[in-house]
Enzyme design. Structure first.
Site, short mmCIF file in Angstrom:
data_model
loop_
_atom_site.label_atom_id
_atom_site.label_comp_id
_atom_site.label_asym_id
_atom_site.label_seq_id
_atom_site.Cartn_x
_atom_site.Cartn_y
_atom_site.Cartn_z
N GLY A 33 0.84 -1.20 0.00
CA GLY A 33 0.00 0.00 0.00
C GLY A 33 0.87 1.24 0.00
N LEU A 34 0.20 2.37 -0.16
CA LEU A 34 0.91 3.65 -0.20
C LEU A 34 1.65 3.92 1.10
CD1 LEU A 34 -1.93 5.90 -1.71
CD2 LEU A 34 0.16 5.13 -2.90
N SER A 35 2.61 4.80 1.05
CA SER A 35 3.27 5.26 2.27
C SER A 35 2.21 5.87 3.18
CB SER A 35 4.32 6.32 1.89
OG SER A 35 4.99 6.75 3.05
N SER A 37 -0.18 4.27 4.60
CA SER A 37 -1.46 3.56 4.58
C SER A 37 -1.61 2.68 5.82
CB SER A 37 -1.59 2.71 3.30
OG SER A 37 -0.53 1.79 3.21
N GLY A 38 -0.50 2.45 6.55
CA GLY A 38 -0.59 1.69 7.80
C GLY A 38 0.17 0.38 7.79
N LYS A 39 1.05 0.17 6.83
CA LYS A 39 1.74 -1.12 6.70
C LYS A 39 2.53 -1.48 7.96
CE LYS A 39 3.95 0.19 2.98
NZ LYS A 39 3.39 1.56 2.94
N SER A 40 3.40 -0.58 8.40
CA SER A 40 4.24 -0.88 9.58
C SER A 40 3.38 -1.04 10.82
CB SER A 40 5.25 0.24 9.83
OG SER A 40 6.09 0.37 8.74
N SER A 107 5.81 -1.79 -2.41
CA SER A 107 5.76 -2.71 -3.56
C SER A 107 4.69 -2.29 -4.58
CB SER A 107 5.56 -4.15 -3.10
OG SER A 107 4.53 -4.31 -2.16
P1 ADP Z 1 3.34 2.83 6.29
O1 ADP Z 1 4.15 1.75 6.96
O2 ADP Z 1 2.29 2.29 5.34
O3 ADP Z 1 4.15 3.93 5.69
P2 ADP Z 1 2.75 3.67 8.98
O4 ADP Z 1 2.18 2.46 9.68
O5 ADP Z 1 4.18 4.02 9.21
O6 ADP Z 1 2.43 3.53 7.42
O7 ADP Z 1 1.88 4.96 9.33
C1 ADP Z 1 0.48 4.96 9.28
C2 ADP Z 1 -0.05 5.95 10.33
O8 ADP Z 1 -1.48 5.98 10.23
C3 ADP Z 1 0.30 5.53 11.74
O9 ADP Z 1 0.65 6.69 12.47
C4 ADP Z 1 -1.04 4.93 12.25
O10 ADP Z 1 -1.17 5.02 13.64
C5 ADP Z 1 -2.04 5.81 11.54
N1 ADP Z 1 -3.39 5.23 11.41
C6 ADP Z 1 -4.52 5.88 11.76
N2 ADP Z 1 -5.60 5.13 11.54
C7 ADP Z 1 -5.17 3.95 11.04
C8 ADP Z 1 -5.85 2.76 10.61
N3 ADP Z 1 -7.17 2.65 10.68
N4 ADP Z 1 -5.10 1.73 10.13
C9 ADP Z 1 -3.75 1.85 10.05
N5 ADP Z 1 -3.06 2.97 10.44
C10 ADP Z 1 -3.75 4.01 10.93
#
Ligand code: ADP
Length: 204
Positions: A33-35, A37-40, A107
């Site tokens: 997913g996009l940066s 989006s919540g992956k980590s 990816s």
């Molecule tokens: P990525 O790894 O995709 O770049 P991160 O996990 O680093 O994304 O960051 C996503 C941010 O969005 C985090 O600060 C997370 O707490 C926040 N967030 C808010 N709502 C949600 C949700 N419903 N699902 C996943 N992340 C969320």
């Protein structure tokens, strides 16, 4: 490369032996997913919950591998492909070692994700697409990367100046701009239980 003199060695302890020892199977949960989006976030919460249930896990994180395994690579299409090729091979080793592996990588290209899928048997590669609107990712921007990309300070930034190809047939779609983190974890763990990777009673 000349690999004429290299032979493949079959080993005596196989993946099934490790599954029996662990009382759970191994697989690769591939989160794309996009940066922002919540992956980590989802990878870490999933791992925490699995670990509490004595399941052997490991996270491969996009940002982390770029500090070591792929520190010689950039973000062009060619470099992203090579990065994912390495990650795919490493994930295969981990899955062979009986570890329920979670990978969190933007990816963005279908072809690269397909390349990794092909390394695994049916059911062992679980593609999880975090469907989150670009505007929501950009508003979250936890690392300030979108701001920099908009200012032209980061080249080839997915969603802004580089494409993101949505997965065509992911095993799981999570609308992370609509559903809370807990619900995402529940959906992934249900899939792991329903497909017999982890046992029903093993995961609380
Ligand atoms: P990525 O790894 O995709 O770049 P991160 O996990 O680093 O994304 O960051 C996503 C941010 O969005 C985090 O600060 C997370 O707490 C926040 N967030 C808010 N709502 C949600 C949700 N419903 N699902 C996943 N992340 C969320």
């Amino acid at each position: 490369m000349n690999d004429q003199n290299i032979t493949w060695h079959n080993q005596k302890i196989g993946k099934q032996d490790r599954w029996l020892k662990n009382s759970h199977k191994s697989a690769l949960v591939w989160i794309t997913g996009l940066s922002a989006s919540g992956k980590s976030t989802i990878a870490n919460e999933l791992e925490r919950r699995l670990f509490q249930c004595h399941i052997n896990t490991l996270i491969l994180d996009g940002d982390n591998v770029r500090h070591g395994l792929s520190k010689d690579l950039g973000f062009t299409e060619k470099d992203r492909k090579e990065n994912l090729r390495r990650v795919g091979e490493m994930a295969k080793l981990l899955v062979d070692a009986g570890i329920l592996t979670i990978a969190a990588f933007i990816s963005p290209y279908n072809e690269d994700r397909m390349m990794i899928r092909r390394l695994f048997h049916d059911g062992e590669f679980i593609e999880v697409f975090l469907k989150c609107d670009l505007s929501v990712c950009e508003a979250r921007d936890p690392k300030g990367l979108y701001k920099k990309a908009r200012a032209g300070e980061i080249k080839d930034f997915t969603g802004i100046s580089a494409p993101y190809e949505q997965p065509e047939h992911p095993e799981i779609i999570l609308e992370t701009d609509r559903i809370p983190i807990d619900e995402s974890i529940e959906i992934i763990s249900s899939h792991l239980k329903n497909t017999g990777i982890i046992l029903n009673g093993q995961y609380l």
